[in-house]
Design a protein around this motif. Structure first.
Motif, short mmCIF file in Angstrom:
data_model
loop_
_atom_site.label_atom_id
_atom_site.label_comp_id
_atom_site.label_asym_id
_atom_site.label_seq_id
_atom_site.Cartn_x
_atom_site.Cartn_y
_atom_site.Cartn_z
N ARG A 273 95.04 23.18 -20.35
CA ARG A 273 94.28 22.12 -20.99
C ARG A 273 93.17 22.73 -21.84
N ARG A 274 92.89 22.10 -22.96
CA ARG A 274 91.81 22.55 -23.82
C ARG A 274 90.48 22.08 -23.25
N ARG A 275 89.47 22.92 -23.37
CA ARG A 275 88.12 22.56 -22.92
C ARG A 275 87.17 22.66 -24.10
N ILE A 276 86.49 21.55 -24.37
CA ILE A 276 85.57 21.49 -25.51
C ILE A 276 84.23 20.96 -25.03
N ALA A 277 83.16 21.66 -25.39
CA ALA A 277 81.80 21.22 -25.06
C ALA A 277 81.07 20.89 -26.36
N LEU A 278 80.30 19.81 -26.33
CA LEU A 278 79.54 19.35 -27.49
C LEU A 278 78.09 19.15 -27.08
N TYR A 279 77.16 19.76 -27.82
CA TYR A 279 75.73 19.67 -27.50
C TYR A 279 75.00 18.90 -28.59
N SER A 280 74.10 18.00 -28.16
CA SER A 280 73.18 17.34 -29.10
C SER A 280 71.83 17.19 -28.41
N HIS A 281 70.76 17.57 -29.11
CA HIS A 281 69.45 17.58 -28.46
C HIS A 281 68.89 16.18 -28.29
N ASP A 282 69.12 15.25 -29.24
CA ASP A 282 68.82 13.82 -29.08
C ASP A 282 67.44 13.53 -28.53
N THR A 283 66.44 13.67 -29.36
CA THR A 283 65.08 13.30 -28.96
C THR A 283 64.66 11.98 -29.57
N GLN A 284 65.42 11.49 -30.55
CA GLN A 284 65.08 10.25 -31.22
C GLN A 284 66.37 9.55 -31.63
N GLY A 285 66.59 8.37 -31.09
CA GLY A 285 67.79 7.63 -31.44
C GLY A 285 69.03 8.18 -30.77
N LEU A 286 70.17 7.58 -31.13
CA LEU A 286 71.46 7.97 -30.56
C LEU A 286 72.39 8.59 -31.60
N GLY A 287 71.85 8.93 -32.76
CA GLY A 287 72.69 9.40 -33.85
C GLY A 287 73.49 10.63 -33.53
N HIS A 288 72.85 11.63 -32.95
CA HIS A 288 73.55 12.90 -32.67
C HIS A 288 74.66 12.71 -31.65
N VAL A 289 74.36 12.03 -30.55
CA VAL A 289 75.38 11.88 -29.52
C VAL A 289 76.48 10.93 -29.98
N ARG A 290 76.16 9.93 -30.78
CA ARG A 290 77.21 9.04 -31.30
C ARG A 290 78.16 9.84 -32.20
N ARG A 291 77.61 10.74 -32.99
CA ARG A 291 78.46 11.59 -33.82
C ARG A 291 79.37 12.46 -32.94
N ASN A 292 78.80 13.02 -31.88
CA ASN A 292 79.60 13.86 -30.99
C ASN A 292 80.66 13.05 -30.25
N ILE A 293 80.36 11.80 -29.92
CA ILE A 293 81.36 10.95 -29.26
C ILE A 293 82.52 10.68 -30.22
N SER A 294 82.22 10.45 -31.50
CA SER A 294 83.29 10.26 -32.48
C SER A 294 84.16 11.51 -32.58
N ILE A 295 83.51 12.67 -32.56
CA ILE A 295 84.25 13.93 -32.63
C ILE A 295 85.10 14.11 -31.37
N ALA A 296 84.51 13.83 -30.21
CA ALA A 296 85.27 13.94 -28.96
C ALA A 296 86.48 13.01 -28.98
N SER A 297 86.29 11.79 -29.46
CA SER A 297 87.39 10.83 -29.52
C SER A 297 88.53 11.36 -30.38
N ALA A 298 88.16 11.91 -31.56
CA ALA A 298 89.19 12.43 -32.46
C ALA A 298 89.94 13.60 -31.83
N LEU A 299 89.22 14.48 -31.15
CA LEU A 299 89.86 15.67 -30.57
C LEU A 299 90.74 15.32 -29.38
N VAL A 300 90.31 14.36 -28.57
CA VAL A 300 91.15 13.94 -27.44
C VAL A 300 92.38 13.20 -27.94
N GLU A 301 92.20 12.38 -28.99
CA GLU A 301 93.35 11.65 -29.53
C GLU A 301 94.38 12.60 -30.11
N SER A 302 93.92 13.68 -30.74
CA SER A 302 94.85 14.62 -31.35
C SER A 302 95.62 15.43 -30.31
#
Length: 436
Positions: free
Chosen positions: A37-66
């Motif tokens: 199985r592939r293992r992928i880690a995504l880091y976002s510091h996220d001190t203001q808002g949810l922008g960074h982690v939302r972007r990483n969730i979109s990336i995670a979704s695309a990678l799991v779907e593929s």
């Protein structure tokens, strides 16, 4: 044949039910062939808002779907991310929270410890999680060394391992002068040289050429990949469970035509929200405002009181279904955050961007670049008023859709392809070393 190609062959054209069945057969095939199985880690510091982690969730979704044989670990400084729907095989590790003020300075948000100690705890959590998870691919969102170097420990530990390390940058960081100064002060170029295998820019250089604007040296440019905007082809996944009593139990999208206002996380969007709820709406249209989870309770109560006097207005606090609102809106007024803009670009929804200008000019630079190619209109926050918004909304919902310049919105497709290439190389190299 690659894993994504194998899955595509199994799915064929049979729709969602066939896709589910094919995914199960795909995982069984992986197990029978002994494919790890592939293992992928995504880091976002996220001190203001949810922008960074939302972007990483979109990336995670695309990678799991593929490739469903993928496990993803999200490392984030935003505990609110636990309320967001996650793709399959994805877990969140939240770090002790930080607060960033209007000057861009950091302090602990909850713990009564010195900032250096909280950063030390965060850094050790990230390093320990990566050591235990042993990812094939580690993607860092924007903050090359984390907040004040909190990633240094983890990056040093990963050097010499088989983990491929990638820096993911949004299309615009800040004004060119501020970005050059910040990179020099934080040793960013040296860190990219020492720790990173590739640099992904989630944008289109025909809209904004980050390498040229920020005068990146060859040490960075040789690792650079422009993915395009992470807009089109977003994976279609559902939250694993509903949250009883939350805003999602209420009707979200009006039945008739409506216009929309988005203010990102809401921490600095009160002025735009207040102007929108006071704006005259186009005839026959409802107005929908999403305040975001970080707007103060006092401001949210005030907005709700105003909306209660206007039956054509609806105010939502937090929703993880913004894409549904965007898809049906006749026009939208928004701040200029990356995720909100990408959702509007993907829906081809006419947008008026009122960008944040403090502490960074990122949103203003992005808005100006997209306006140049005809995809958005812009309004400086100093010129914000209910009358200006009302005039723009009425004009926009009645005029024909304009001609749009060419923009690469297929970032999630290109990103999946690039990740698969890196991970294929990773597994080939690992098998070579094992054979030796």
């Amino acid at each position: 044949m690659g894993t994504s190609s194998t899955l595509a062959t199994l799915v064929g054209t049979g729709g969602r039910a066939a896709a589910v069945s094919a995914t199960r057969r795909f995982l069984v095939l992986h197990a029978e062939l002994g494919v790890p199985r592939r293992r992928i880690a995504l880091y976002s510091h996220d001190t203001q808002g949810l922008g960074h982690v939302r972007r990483n969730i979109s990336i995670a979704s695309a990678l799991v779907e593929s490739d469903p044989a993928t496990d993803v670990l999200l490392l984030t400084g935003a505990p609110e991310a636990a309320a967001l729907p996650l793709p399959a095989n994805t877990e969140i590790v939240t770090l002790p929270t930080l607060h960033k003020d209007v000057t861009g300075s950091y302090r602990p948000k909850t713990l009564g410890l010195p900032l250096t100690e909280v950063l030390g705890v965060r850094g050790q959590i990230v390093a320990a999680a990566l050591d235990a998870f042993a990812p094939d691919l580690f993607v860092v969102d924007k903050a090359v060394r984390g907040v004040h170097g909190e990633l240094d420990l983890a990056l040093r530990a990963l050097r010499g391992t088989s983990t491929t390390v990638v820096l993911g940058l949004r299309d615009v960081l800040d004004s060119p002068a501020a970005t050059v100064q910040e990179w020099e002060a934080t040793g960013t170029t040296a860190a990219i040289q020492d720790y990173y295998d590739e640099v992904w820019v989630y944008g289109d250089p025909q809209v904004f050429d980050a390498a040229a604007a920020y005068d990146w040296p060859w040490a960075v440019r040789r690792k650079l990949v422009y993915t395009g905007y992470l807009a089109d082809h977003r994976p279609d996944y559902r939250p694993p469970r509903s949250r009883p009593g939350g805003v999602e139990d209420q009707p979200l999208v009006p039945t008739g035509p409506y216009v929309l206002c988005l203010v990102g996380g809401g921490q600095d969007g009160a002025a735009l929200a207040e102007a929108f709820v006071a704006s005259p709406l186009p005839a026959g249209h409802h107005g929908v405002l999403v305040t975001g989870p970080y707007m103060s309770q006092q401001r949210r109560r005030s907005l709700a009181e105003t909306a209660s006097t206007r039956p054509e207005l609806v105010v939502h606090g937090f929703t993880d279904r913004t894409h549904e609102l965007v898809a049906g809106a006749r026009a939208a007024v928004t701040m200029g955050g990356y995720n909100s803009v990408c959702e509007l670009l993907a829906a081809r929804c006419p947008a008026l961007v009122v960008p944040r200008t403090v502490p960074r000019l990122e949103q203003a630079v992005r808005a100006a670049a997209l306006a140049q190619v005809g995809w958005v209109d812009t309004l400086h926050p100093d010129d914000l008023s209910p009358a200006r918004i009302g005039t723009w909304l009425s004009r926009t919902v009645t005029r024909p859709r304009r001609m749009l310049g060419q923009i690469d919105l297929d970032g999630l497709v290109h990103l999946r392809q690039r990740a698969e290439a890196l991970l294929t190389d990773h597994h080939v190299e690992a098998e070579h070393h094992a054979a030796v």
